[in-house]
Design an enzyme around this catalytic site. Structure first.
Site, PDB file in Angstrom:
ATOM      1  N   CYS A   1     -19.102  -7.197 -16.754  1.00  0.00           N
ATOM      2  CA  CYS A   1     -17.915  -6.639 -17.407  1.00  0.00           C
ATOM      3  C   CYS A   1     -17.741  -5.165 -17.057  1.00  0.00           C
ATOM      4  O   CYS A   1     -16.616  -4.661 -17.002  1.00  0.00           O
ATOM      5  CB  CYS A   1     -18.020  -6.737 -18.921  1.00  0.00           C
ATOM      6  SG  CYS A   1     -18.405  -8.373 -19.525  1.00  0.00           S
TER       7      CYS A   1
ATOM      8  N   ASP B   1       0.861  -1.186   0.000  1.00  0.00           N
ATOM      9  CA  ASP B   1       0.000   0.000   0.000  1.00  0.00           C
ATOM     10  C   ASP B   1       0.897   1.236   0.000  1.00  0.00           C
ATOM     11  O   ASP B   1       2.124   1.127  -0.137  1.00  0.00           O
ATOM     12  CB  ASP B   1      -0.962  -0.013   1.207  1.00  0.00           C
ATOM     13  CG  ASP B   1      -0.252   0.168   2.536  1.00  0.00           C
ATOM     14  OD1 ASP B   1       0.968  -0.118   2.613  1.00  0.00           O
ATOM     15  OD2 ASP B   1      -0.891   0.605   3.507  1.00  0.00           O
TER      16      ASP B   1
ATOM     17  N   ASP C   1     -12.475  -5.632 -16.154  1.00  0.00           N
ATOM     18  CA  ASP C   1     -11.369  -6.220 -16.915  1.00  0.00           C
ATOM     19  C   ASP C   1      -9.998  -5.669 -16.555  1.00  0.00           C
ATOM     20  O   ASP C   1      -8.992  -6.330 -16.738  1.00  0.00           O
ATOM     21  CB  ASP C   1     -11.629  -6.020 -18.415  1.00  0.00           C
ATOM     22  CG  ASP C   1     -12.773  -6.900 -18.895  1.00  0.00           C
ATOM     23  OD1 ASP C   1     -13.040  -7.917 -18.221  1.00  0.00           O
ATOM     24  OD2 ASP C   1     -13.402  -6.564 -19.917  1.00  0.00           O
TER      25      ASP C   1
ATOM     26  N   ASP D   1      -3.441   1.664   3.446  1.00  0.00           N
ATOM     27  CA  ASP D   1      -4.164   0.409   3.627  1.00  0.00           C
ATOM     28  C   ASP D   1      -4.974  -0.011   2.408  1.00  0.00           C
ATOM     29  O   ASP D   1      -6.034  -0.649   2.521  1.00  0.00           O
ATOM     30  CB  ASP D   1      -5.058   0.453   4.886  1.00  0.00           C
ATOM     31  CG  ASP D   1      -4.264   0.027   6.119  1.00  0.00           C
ATOM     32  OD1 ASP D   1      -3.073  -0.349   5.970  1.00  0.00           O
ATOM     33  OD2 ASP D   1      -4.829   0.061   7.221  1.00  0.00           O
TER      34      ASP D   1
ATOM     35  N   ASP E   1     -16.535 -15.106 -17.570  1.00  0.00           N
ATOM     36  CA  ASP E   1     -17.779 -14.508 -17.045  1.00  0.00           C
ATOM     37  C   ASP E   1     -18.843 -14.349 -18.122  1.00  0.00           C
ATOM     38  O   ASP E   1     -19.947 -13.901 -17.841  1.00  0.00           O
ATOM     39  CB  ASP E   1     -17.511 -13.172 -16.314  1.00  0.00           C
ATOM     40  CG  ASP E   1     -17.134 -12.028 -17.255  1.00  0.00           C
ATOM     41  OD1 ASP E   1     -16.847 -12.295 -18.447  1.00  0.00           O
ATOM     42  OD2 ASP E   1     -17.105 -10.869 -16.789  1.00  0.00           O
TER      43      ASP E   1
ATOM     44  N   ASP F   1       1.612  -2.227   8.985  1.00  0.00           N
ATOM     45  CA  ASP F   1       1.699  -3.130   7.831  1.00  0.00           C
ATOM     46  C   ASP F   1       2.845  -4.124   7.984  1.00  0.00           C
ATOM     47  O   ASP F   1       2.992  -5.030   7.164  1.00  0.00           O
ATOM     48  CB  ASP F   1       1.929  -2.324   6.544  1.00  0.00           C
ATOM     49  CG  ASP F   1       0.836  -1.293   6.313  1.00  0.00           C
ATOM     50  OD1 ASP F   1      -0.251  -1.458   6.900  1.00  0.00           O
ATOM     51  OD2 ASP F   1       1.074  -0.329   5.557  1.00  0.00           O
TER      52      ASP F   1
ATOM     53  N   HIS G   1     -13.921 -14.498 -22.230  1.00  0.00           N
ATOM     54  CA  HIS G   1     -13.887 -14.416 -20.768  1.00  0.00           C
ATOM     55  C   HIS G   1     -14.824 -15.440 -20.137  1.00  0.00           C
ATOM     56  O   HIS G   1     -15.945 -15.627 -20.603  1.00  0.00           O
ATOM     57  CB  HIS G   1     -14.325 -13.022 -20.299  1.00  0.00           C
ATOM     58  CG  HIS G   1     -13.430 -11.927 -20.792  1.00  0.00           C
ATOM     59  ND1 HIS G   1     -13.700 -10.600 -20.583  1.00  0.00           N
ATOM     60  CD2 HIS G   1     -12.263 -11.960 -21.480  1.00  0.00           C
ATOM     61  CE1 HIS G   1     -12.743  -9.854 -21.131  1.00  0.00           C
ATOM     62  NE2 HIS G   1     -11.870 -10.670 -21.686  1.00  0.00           N
TER      63      HIS G   1
END
Lengths: 654, 654
Positions: free
Chosen positions: B636, B148, B343, B381, B466, B172, B464
């Protein structure tokens, strides 16, 4: 879990599919039902079995739900293509027939078979053939790297040649069988292919037996740039025979497993790849290269003949012939004066259930002996492997006097039935220093079965672990003793001589190096140097105790002094007796030229006394001029090929 | 096993050594005995304990044998250097004293400590801190990649910065403590160093707390090009605090484990490296990047605002606000017209016992949205990771609509409590075809905790996963259903409409694409194309059943038709309803513009009916013009950040 395959049916349409015995075809009855279908019935020929899910108590017709599936199986191969049938008839709410979907089935049996149970014979369809497991109850087939050469002249390693033309070469390979059973021909467009991944393609070679030729000439069908191969389907019950060889040893980037797939491909829409409707997989592990410790029975001793080493050869010949084994000479035309037979190569072997042969690891050292391993050793059933240091500097630590292996040990309950490899390195906290090349270290680690131990040897001028340690067989305890050079033990012996009135006795008597015991003991600087050497060896002693699970009682200190060269690195002060050759109960020790007491050498007497307790016979070999003065000794100047372990490496629990 | 160290003594000499509490010093009594010594006696100060081996019944003096060893230990740290003593006196055959060897001892306590029991607190000297074991009974400390940025402006990832200047950054990192106890000063020449291997140096950063400064400014003490660091010994009982960060995620060439060593160095002969006489080791595993399936609670929805997507945004806003969560907009100045929020990136997270934060994986796709993950998401974060395809061609399969993850599954008894990653690839038998880049695939595999499954998606024009599958939560069975696009289910629905007298009903009513149910059903070519699509999806269905341990009852077929483009690759014929956004019990589905029956869309009605049984509420979002026509849909065009799993990844049994 039974392999399942979803098959589409269509009302009003006959669908032809090939079924592989042992799998299950799943048909979604609901998805292909005509509108307003409320129930369905299934009929099939006698060779076909089906189950309906969800199970229903209704006899006929069966209620059609969104979750109505057929699970279809067949027990054996079909005699003819499309000979078996199954139909689904759909009914409306008044049980009127709305449509019928028909399946024509061709059942075949296929299995790709290997010796997954490791008994040297290819069994049929081993349930575990697609995975590899270590241990006595493990499974998974084994490949040898075909790294020997069936040819004696104009030789190349067999695994560099893309065909088999000698029947003797077949013994180095693992047999693989494709067993099929089915009708005389497959329905049109179906194909059987063998295939491997890109990443495995450089690691194996697969050859197919060709029975049609009168001379042996089997072509490579899978390998580099040959990722797939269509196998002719021959009909009936038949076997197609393949021979598989390894082409690379396990290494940092190759854990050793390779996978060969066999797929039955169904024709698809033109322009699209065929669909695999069944895939059978076999896994092989490439056998690791295994080193042999001093406790294994010697088979052959290798030495170099040079202009000046007659005395050494004489001593060695006597020792070797007493052991009843062969001495192999490397002559000057080949060694070009390089006498360090230990350093240019390491003998090992590879083993599979069906075959085993010795393999020489050629060091990147590449002294004047460099052609010997390939030119003289490589041959039928004598393999060869090397590692080339492309981007690394090769140092003296790459000589294989710096590569040894312990006898079998148990460390905190962990068993190493093949011992542990021992290499010498720079000191762990040193930012600089010489090291064994990464390519060789990576290779040794990747073999896995003799997990290496790194020692600190860079404190030595030459830098080899065999300058301060060796292993000898013993009748008790762990079956061996670790012998360590010990300046403290050396000083203790010399002080004892002085105390006993032998202070004037001379080392190297009659030579220009001649020096008395008193003079040695009065050299403060030499004592300091040896204190340093002892602390280096003690550091290694602690590592060896920890990594080999040894106790102090497993270690014998040998009386050996060192001295430091200008670069503060150590060399032996007198012939380094730990640098011995071990041949069963006979050991060949560099003749130390120690001070004489009552006519006999006190160092020889001490060695004999220490080793006699283990039942070992000492032969002292005069290597002073031709080896010791050149900073090596008996061990550096010889090499021993030994019998493989009786223990099979695949029975390790890793 | 207790760590042992061989220590030399010399008759007539005082040897000074440092001893580490918890270890054992071994002294070879015989080796340093004066000549003619027959027996010996040992004396020591009260803090020193010793044992003699071999054990002997004799009281005093003790018989001296070749195997006489002392095992010396001390229970606690010395108050002063060289304050503790041990002497060995040697005697001759008439018990006359022949010499004495003296040891001056300084005992210290040292431990390098980490949170090896994974409770968020650094315990003292955990017995298992040097190894790492998976599972609820496992052990081993954990590092987060400090990916981060504590800075919002002019930001860089924290792990690129070689100092710590913000206290928020400490959260962290993993705390590491050096605990020592001993005299005010170490004997001269002794040093304590932290060190790491060359290969680990690019993978971690170690910072040392500096209490002397009034502002926070902790320097990097180990990392790239900093392999060792001398730690000041402060005397008494003291703690030195370090903070450790990961600097690389696990990958093909990095299994994720890193080792930090602490050594106590003893001065040696001048010109030689110091000898480590004690080494303490801790091991960390770098936390993997973890994906979040649709069944986890949504936190934020991300979409792009473009010139033409008002209709879509309106639908999404309503849906998202109904779910009570936030919608985050990426505006046109950042997205430059690239609307494919799914994507360009994938949301995931990393977790350690002490801290967890979200991390975005940035795709090598690099469309016009490419700056969004780094510029807008990376922050305090909120971590960032990407993989760059240096030598590979990036294709549409690298878009993360082609990267999904299943809910938790159990497959043949093997549990995947974090689910399995799903990616789309070229067909396994195809010699050509598009694939996800190797760099991204390698990264995903190397995370280990969500073992990927490769599907075949190259049959789709966009390619894809999906486009043909998603997961939705369910109250029964495995807690979810797999939804699959099904042309057969689509045809079944259309035929049912025709049979029920709705053959004239029109899809895309009022649009230029308008077409009747009859016309669709009479298009033979479309039927053939859809048969091919169904067989492609069925192939994936069989893989998903096998790899996720699903039964047909865990899968719901959605009525969706496809058509083939000129290159024979498939696109959705009408808005692809499986490409939905899943937000708890609310799902946002592309509005299909199906044929209307009684005023309502037959496709919407079917979807509602199928999903109502799972307790899901369907919202149909009009994405026709701004997404569907550009070959994408709701999924998408959106992305969801979700709550992490309650299950901790280190409790996996791998």
């Amino acid at each position: 879990m039974v392999r399942q395959r979803t098959v589409r049916i269509e009302s009003g349409v006959t669908t032809r599919v090939v079924y592989v015995v042992g799998t299950e075809m799943i048909v979604n009855v609901h998805r292909s039902a005509p509108p307003q279908s409320k129930s369905f019935g299934v009929q099939c020929s006698s060779a076909v079995q089906f189950q309906i899910s969800p199970p229903t108590q209704d006899a006929f017709p069966l209620p059609l739900t969104g979750a109505s599936f057929l699970h279809i199986t067949m027990d054996s191969a079909s005699k003819h293509a499309n000979a078996d049938k199954l139909s689904v008839t759909y009914y409306g709410k008044d049980k009127e027939e709305l449509g019928k979907a028909i399946l024509h089935l061709t059942a075949i049996e296929i299995s790709l078979d290997v010796d997954a149970d490791r008994d040297g014979v290819v069994e049929k369809n081993n349930a575990h053939k697609a995975s590899w497991k270590w241990g006595p109850n493990g499974h998974g087939a084994i490949l040898l790297v075909n790294c020997d050469s069936e040819w004696v002249y104009k030789k190349r390693q067999d695994c560099e040649i893309d065909k088999i033309t000698k029947s003797s070469d077949l013994a180095d390979m693992s047999q693989m069988l494709l067993r099929t059973s089915g009708p005389a021909e497959l329905p049109e467009g179906y194909k059987i292919t063998l295939h491997i991944s890109q990443s495995d393609s450089g690691k194996i070679g697969v050859f197919q037996k060709d029975k049609s030729l009168s001379v042996l000439n089997y072509p490579l069908v899978l390998g580099q740039k040959r990722l797939s191969h269509v196998v002719k389907y021959t009909g009936g019950a038949s076997e197609t025979e393949f021979f598989v060889e390894g082409r690379r040893f396990p290494d940092e980037d190759f854990p050793g497993l390779v996978t060969i797939n066999l797929s039955l491909l169904e024709p698809s829409t033109p322009g699209f790849p065929e669909t695999p409707i069944f895939t059978d997989t076999v896994v092989f592990r490439v056998a690791p290269w295994i080193m042999t410790p001093n406790t294994l029975r010697p088979l052959e001793v290798f030495v170099c003949s040079t202009r000046d080493n007659f005395q050494f050869l004489k001593g060695m010949k006597e020792l070797v012939s007493r052991c009843g084994i062969k001495m192999k000479m490397c002559y000057e035309n080949m060694n070009r004066g390089d006498r360090w037979m230990q350093d240019e190569l390491e003998f090992g072997y590879i083993q599979a259930p069906h075959h085993s042969f010795p393999v020489v690891l050629d060091s990147p050292r590449d002294g004047d002996l460099k052609d010997f391993p390939y030119e003289e050793l490589l041959g039928p059933d004598f393999g060869y492997v090397t590692r080339v240091a492309w981007n690394e500097k090769v140092s003296s630590l790459d000589s294989f006097g710096n590569l040894e292996v312990s006898p079998p040990v148990t460390v905190n309950g962990k068993v190493y039935p093949l011992g542990r490899i021992i290499i010498g390195c720079a000191f762990p906290t040193a930012s600089q220093g010489r090291n064994m090349t990464k390519v060789v270290q990576d290779f040794l680690w990747a073999q896995k079965v003799q997990s290496p131990v790194a020692l600190f040897s860079d404190w030595l001028y030459v830098g080899h672990v065999d300058e301060f340690m060796t292993f000898v067989p013993a009748p008790d305890r762990k079956g061996f003793r670790l012998l360590l050079a010990s300046p403290d033990a050396g000083y203790k012996l010399f002080r004892g001589l002085q105390k006993a009135g032998h202070g004037k006795a001379k080392m190297f008597e009659g030579m220009k190096e001649q020096i008395s015991v008193e003079a040695i003991l009065s050299n403060k600087r030499l004592q300091e140097e040896n204190n340093f050497v002892q602390s280096c060896i003690d550091w290694n002693r602690d590592v060896l105790k920890k990594e080999l699970g040894l106790e102090d009682e497993d270690i014998i200190d040998l009386p050996i002094l060192f001295k430091l060269e200008k670069n503060k690195r150590a060399v032996a002060y007198y012939p380094d007796m730990v640098n011995m050759i071990v041949l069963g109960k006979n050991v060949g020790i560099p003749k130390p030229y120690g001070p004489k007491v009552g006519g006999s050498c006190a160092l020889e007497a001490e060695m004999c006394s220490l080793l006699k307790e283990l039942g070992l016979n000492c032969t002292f070999i005069d290597d002073f001029a031709a080896y010791h003065k050149l900073l090596g000794e008996v061990h550096c100047g010889s090499n021993v090929r030994r019998e493989p372990f009786a223990y099979k490496w695949w029975e390790l629990e890793l």
